[in-house]
Write a protein that holds these residues in place. Structure first.
Motif, mmCIF file in Angstrom:
data_model
loop_
_atom_site.group_PDB
_atom_site.id
_atom_site.type_symbol
_atom_site.label_atom_id
_atom_site.label_comp_id
_atom_site.label_asym_id
_atom_site.label_seq_id
_atom_site.Cartn_x
_atom_site.Cartn_y
_atom_site.Cartn_z
ATOM 1 N N ALA A 47 30.700 48.966 15.303
ATOM 2 C CA ALA A 47 29.235 49.101 15.335
ATOM 3 C C ALA A 47 28.728 49.020 16.776
ATOM 4 O O ALA A 47 29.038 48.093 17.513
ATOM 5 N N GLY A 48 27.969 50.019 17.166
ATOM 6 C CA GLY A 48 27.390 50.039 18.508
ATOM 7 C C GLY A 48 28.315 50.523 19.597
ATOM 8 O O GLY A 48 27.941 50.530 20.785
ATOM 9 N N ALA A 49 29.527 50.946 19.251
ATOM 10 C CA ALA A 49 30.482 51.407 20.265
ATOM 11 C C ALA A 49 30.128 52.807 20.750
ATOM 12 O O ALA A 49 29.617 53.648 19.990
ATOM 13 N N ASP A 50 30.410 53.048 22.016
ATOM 14 C CA ASP A 50 30.249 54.386 22.585
ATOM 15 C C ASP A 50 31.507 55.225 22.363
ATOM 16 O O ASP A 50 31.433 56.405 22.048
ATOM 17 N N GLU A 104 37.775 58.140 11.378
ATOM 18 C CA GLU A 104 36.763 58.248 10.314
ATOM 19 C C GLU A 104 35.776 57.090 10.375
ATOM 20 O O GLU A 104 34.568 57.284 10.217
ATOM 21 N N VAL A 105 36.288 55.878 10.605
ATOM 22 C CA VAL A 105 35.397 54.717 10.744
ATOM 23 C C VAL A 105 34.493 54.897 11.956
ATOM 24 O O VAL A 105 33.282 54.636 11.903
ATOM 25 N N ALA A 113 30.446 56.775 17.050
ATOM 26 C CA ALA A 113 31.223 56.631 18.280
ATOM 27 C C ALA A 113 32.134 57.841 18.474
ATOM 28 O O ALA A 113 32.554 58.480 17.509
ATOM 29 N N ARG A 114 32.441 58.142 19.719
ATOM 30 C CA ARG A 114 33.351 59.236 20.038
ATOM 31 C C ARG A 114 34.776 58.700 20.105
ATOM 32 O O ARG A 114 35.003 57.534 20.421
ATOM 33 N N VAL A 115 35.731 59.571 19.811
ATOM 34 C CA VAL A 115 37.106 59.122 19.588
ATOM 35 C C VAL A 115 38.103 59.821 20.503
ATOM 36 O O VAL A 115 38.072 61.047 20.663
ATOM 37 N N GLY A 123 36.441 65.382 13.876
ATOM 38 C CA GLY A 123 35.865 64.136 14.358
ATOM 39 C C GLY A 123 36.525 63.504 15.559
ATOM 40 O O GLY A 123 36.082 62.442 16.016
ATOM 41 N N VAL A 124 37.577 64.120 16.100
ATOM 42 C CA VAL A 124 38.256 63.569 17.276
ATOM 43 C C VAL A 124 37.820 64.354 18.510
ATOM 44 O O VAL A 124 37.828 65.588 18.508
ATOM 45 N N ASP A 125 37.438 63.634 19.579
ATOM 46 C CA ASP A 125 36.954 64.301 20.792
ATOM 47 C C ASP A 125 38.073 64.730 21.723
ATOM 48 O O ASP A 125 37.999 65.792 22.345
#
Length: 374
Positions: free
Chosen positions: A283-286, A310-311, A317-319, A337-339
């Protein structure tokens, strides 16, 4: 900037906790003011107990149990005292790596040692069990585990069956009167990425038996034996659900856990994420950094990096996924969903060197990504 570090282990190179440390060193060398939150992860396979113990400040308990062939072996499980949570990897007691290739005998390999670990966890006051089902040497449907916990599996003459899956062909009755009564008050969760049923062409014997040394003839023997086990289970419990997804995990150990111990079965990475509180940490992560030794298109089928992604995606957040090897087909992750996908090893590096230098390579790769972010 908040960056969550949630890798799995990099097999034969570093544990999940060591990977967190390597990532953290790389991040802080470039972004010294970044908030780094480490959450070691796993998916129910090797390293699951270590990841949960490290994430929740638990401890390891070592017990002498029987290996798949009945020989004494030192096995450990994780324990989180304040949550009364025990984390058992079945492979530490009944794993394929405990038996030399020339000694493997899937017809008589037993999960008895898994039951011994569970009993010891109950002795320590466990109120919840998390059981990882990866890496088994067994195909006994969990019969050995049940025997270690007090059940009696007998033939038509009333004699207890010998260990192993093949013996189940002679199963006539199962007496549960001696089953450890403490199990009724314990929540049991299975962590596994195997969705196979117990029986059939996609089941425990047909799919996984050959990986444990079973010949085509052995597979037929084991299939018939597990079929008999399912039939006697229905007589004993008034139900049997061999078709349930996950019943075929660990040579059918999933079936015994689901039917006899009322276990809950969910994807391994989901169970571990919930156990260690990944969603709260993210939560709140960049950014979220994750990874494991190798990633490819199969990573989307229940492996840790994709589960973490996925979480992270739900949290906005970017991954970034780091890996020792990034397969040619891994690009599909970038559409889901993966950057970024980052190979930490220079192509052509000898495997032994790559494994030895894994932590330093991960630190360097994390720093490079952070420079790009900055």
């Amino acid at each position: 900037m908040k960056i969550v570090l949630a890798p799995d282990s990099f097999k034969e190179s570093m544990t999940a906790s060591q990977a967190v440390s390597a990532m953290r060193e790389g991040v802080l060398s470039v972004l010294p003011d970044a908030e780094c939150v480490g959450v070691p992860m796993a998916d129910g396979g090797e390293g699951t107990a270590d990841a949960v113990v490290d994430a929740l400040a638990g401890e390891h308990i070592t017990v002498e149990v029987s290996d798949p062939l009945g020989r004494p072996v030192q096995a450990k499980y994780g324990y989180i005292p304040d949550r009364k949570l025990a984390v058992v990897e079945m492979a530490t007691a009944s794993g394929l790596e405990l038996v030399a290739p020339a000694e493997r005998d899937v017809l008589r390999a037993s999960t008895f040692g898994v039951g011994q670990l569970i009993a010891n966890a109950l002795d320590h006051g466990a109120a919840e069990l998390l059981i990882g089902l990866g890496g088994s040497a067994t195909n006994d449907g969990g019969a050995g585990m049940l025997a270690a916990l007090g059940a009696v599996l007998a033939d038509a003459d009333g004699a207890p069956l010998p260990p192993g899956g093949a013996a189940l062909a002679r199963l006539d009755r199962i007496d549960l009167t001696g089953l450890d009564a403490r199990l009724a008050d314990v929540r049991i969760r299975i962590a596994s990425d195997v969705t196979a049923p117990l029986l059939g062409t996609g089941g425990a014997s047909a799919v996984f038996g050959p990986q444990k040394g079973a010949t085509p003839a052995d597979v037929e023997v084991l299939e018939a034996a597990l079929t008999r086990f399912s039939e006697v289970t229905e007589t004993t419990l008034g139900r049997a659900r061999p078709e349930t997804a996950g019943a075929g995990a660990a040579g059918g150990l999933g079936f015994a856990l689901l039917e006899y111990l009322d276990a809950e079965c969910d994807p391994g990475v989901q169970v571990i994420a919930e156990t260690v509180g990944l969603e709260k940490s993210v939560a709140g992560a960049d950014w979220v950094f994750t990874g494991e030794g190798s990633v490819d298109a199969q990573t989307m089928l229940g492996k840790t990096p994709f589960g973490v992604a996925e979480v992270a995606g739900r949290a906005g957040a970017r991954v970034v996924i780091f890996a020792g090897r990034v397969g040619d087909d891994a690009g599909v992750l970038l559409d889901n969903g993966v950057d970024r996908l980052v190979a930490i090893t220079v192509p052509g590096t000898p495997l032994e060197q790559a494994l030895r230098e894994g932590p330093a390579s991960l630190t360097r790769a994390a720093a490079e990504v952070c420079r790009a972010i900055a």
